[in-house]
Design an enzyme around this catalytic site. Structure first.
Site, mmCIF file in Angstrom:
data_model
loop_
_atom_site.group_PDB
_atom_site.id
_atom_site.type_symbol
_atom_site.label_atom_id
_atom_site.label_comp_id
_atom_site.label_asym_id
_atom_site.label_seq_id
_atom_site.Cartn_x
_atom_site.Cartn_y
_atom_site.Cartn_z
ATOM 1 N N HIS A 146 -4.298 -27.129 -5.880
ATOM 2 C CA HIS A 146 -3.824 -27.102 -4.495
ATOM 3 C C HIS A 146 -2.504 -27.870 -4.385
ATOM 4 O O HIS A 146 -1.569 -27.433 -3.705
ATOM 5 C CB HIS A 146 -4.873 -27.722 -3.563
ATOM 6 N N ASP A 202 -4.336 -28.075 4.168
ATOM 7 C CA ASP A 202 -5.277 -27.344 3.327
ATOM 8 C C ASP A 202 -6.462 -26.856 4.177
ATOM 9 O O ASP A 202 -6.840 -27.505 5.155
ATOM 10 C CB ASP A 202 -5.801 -28.299 2.242
#
Ligand code: UDP
Length: 496
Positions: free
Chosen positions: A17, A125
């Site tokens: 990520h 996120d």
């Protein structure tokens, strides 16, 4: 005096990520240089890692918020999912909620005081769903950035929200939000989804964050519209959001050869790796890696090694301890067939890399003909953008859906699934042979090359803007309120 509008990016504490968020931050900072302040927020160790590989001219700022893993029953200095497995992973995900007050203070107090106004936008996120509530409270535009592809995200959202496999015993079943005729196979489900009981941490965590993220104002997806047009429409429908496809935010050109990436140092000097590849014919080498945080089981590792040796084809394999052992620990010879490294190394056929490899450099080398991968989305994009077909061995998260979608695209052949499956050396030999040689392999390579072309065209920044660059421009203009948004909402005709 007020600075230029501030965009704050907040990735999950996970290497894959962080890599994607970093690429997006760099793209925004470079393309709109001087127009926005771009900041990535993370915990101290992740920020330290990022600082080591971020050139000062990138224009991306880094800010840390405190986090003490020991306060959450984790080993000291555990700030990234790449250093935990199983229960540790759950603990780390659970502990990430403790970042909420610190993140809010950073936005509402520190950044607002320094800039003379709150940030323009928070890009967070999916697994920091609570940032939506902070943004709403402070009147800041919020967007979710999914580091997965459109099909993977659409499936992941629908599967976690509805868990449709529980309502039928059939092997094939429909997934809510997908067209009537769409069927998904039970055997392709990740264990994380099938093994969890109602009321477990995993289900509560997923549903909470996905639901909160769906109340954001927008979603950015790390894919290319032309690569997944139907899946993009489905994602818009399932998430109920305007979704802009801004990918692939992975480096399409490979310039860095220091071996360091988002702070991780390769277990081999990139030059050595490239020289090794130079000695092999074009498209003859298989690259094997399971991403930043996964590994196969001990029996699977033995079978994979035996299969690789039996193919007599050259390979580079990123090895780390098998499942059940300290994933950051030293790699032991006993996990491979006796004399394996010696034999394959001496014959020039095998190169084992400990823990972390210069993946972009390897995939960009013309000698690489296939990538045996866990189908993490960054790896998928990095492989396809270089025209390299994949051999799928999904391990977790949405990787099972990615592998399925890539097979449909004709750029992947699946070899294994998860850590429980018995994978035989004969099967390894067969699938590797299929992808690296023969007609099927050629067809896959042609399709991967066509995907690479689509991806490059989407990132074109010249006068004729590519679709992903146009999407990013439109997203930012929407955030600034300077232009009506393109119609990025779901329309039923898109999936017919
Ligand atoms: N990576 C790398 N060297 C390695 C393993 C991984 O550079 O030895 C990079 C890889 O290029 C990719 C990222 O780490 O950018 C992994 O992300 P992905 O989405 O593929 O999988 P994850 O690690 O999130 O499961």
């Amino acid at each position: 005096m007020a600075r230029q509008p501030h965009i704050v990016l907040f990735p999950l504490l996970a290497q894959g990520h962080i890599i994607a968020f970093l690429a997006l931050a760099k793209l925004i900072a470079r393309r709109y240089s001087g127009r926005f302040t771009v900041t990535i927020v993370s915990t101290p160790l992740n920020v330290r890692s990022l600082r080591q590989s971020l050139p000062p001219e990138s224009g991306v700022l880094l800010r840390e918020i405190p986090f003490r893993s020991a306060d959450h029953g984790l080993p000291p200095d555990t700030e990234n999912t790449d250093s935990v497995t199983g229960e540790g992973l759950e603990k780390l995900l659970g502990a990430s909620a403790s970042l909420r007050p610190q993140f809010e203070r950073l936005i509402a107090e520190e950044i607002t005081r320094e800039d003379g106004r709150p940030p323009l936008c928070i890009i967070a996120d999916v697994f920091f769903g609570w940032t939506v509530q902070i943004a709403e409270k402070l009147g800041v535009f919020h967007a979710v950035f999914t580091t997965c592809g459109a099909f993977g995200t659409a499936m992941y959202f629908s599967m976690w929200l509805h868990r449709p496999h529980r309502h039928t015993t059939a092997e094939e079943f429909w997934v809510p939000g997908f067209p009537e005729g769409f069927r998904f196979r039970r055997s392709q489900l990740p264990r994380s989804l099938t093994s969890l009981e109602d009321g477990s941490f995993g289900i509560a965590f997923m549903t909470e964050h996905i639901t909160l993220s769906m109340s954001s104002k927008a979603m950015l997806c790390n894919t290319v519209e032309g690569l997944e047009p139907v899946a993009m429409a489905l994602l818009r429908k399932i998430a109920g959001l305007r979704v802009w496809s801004v990918g692939a935010v992975v480096p399409l050109e490979t310039t860095n050869s220091s071996g360091r990436r988002a702070g991780r140092m390769a277990g081999v000097d990139p030059e050595t790796c490239l020289r090794w590849l130079d000695a092999h014919p074009p498209r003859s080498v298989l690259y094997v890696s399971f991403g930043s945080q996964n590994s196969v089981s001990a029996p699977q590792m033995m079978a994979l090694a035996a299969g690789l040796e039996a193919t007599r084809r050259p390979f580079i394999w990123v090895v780390r301890p098998p499942l059940g052992f300290d994933i950051k620990g030293e790699f032991k010879d006993e996990w491979l067939p006796e004399g394996f490294e010696d034999r394959t190394g001496r014959s020039g056929r095998g190169l084992l890399v400990r823990n972390w490899a210069p993946q972009l450099e390897i995939l960009s080398h013309p000698s690489v003909g296939g990538f045996l991968s866990h189908c993490g989305w960054n790896s998928v994009l990095e492989s396809l953008s270089r025209g390299v077909p994949l051999i799928g061995w999904p391990m977790a998260a949405e990787q099972f859906y990615n592998s399925n979608m890539l097979e449909e695209l004709g750029v992947c052949a699946e070899l294994g699934r998860g850590v429980e499956q018995r994978v035989s050396s004969v099967e390894v030999e067969r699938v590797v042979g299929l992808v690296l040689g023969g007609e099927k392999g050629e067809d896959m390579r042609r399709k991967a090359a066509s995907a690479a072309k689509t991806m490059r065209a989407a990132s074109e920044e010249g006068e004729e803007k590519g679709s992903s660059i146009a999407a990013l421009d439109n997203f930012l203009a929407t955030v600034l309120g300077t232009t009506p948004p393109d119609d990025n909402r779901y329309s039923p005709s898109d999936t017919q």
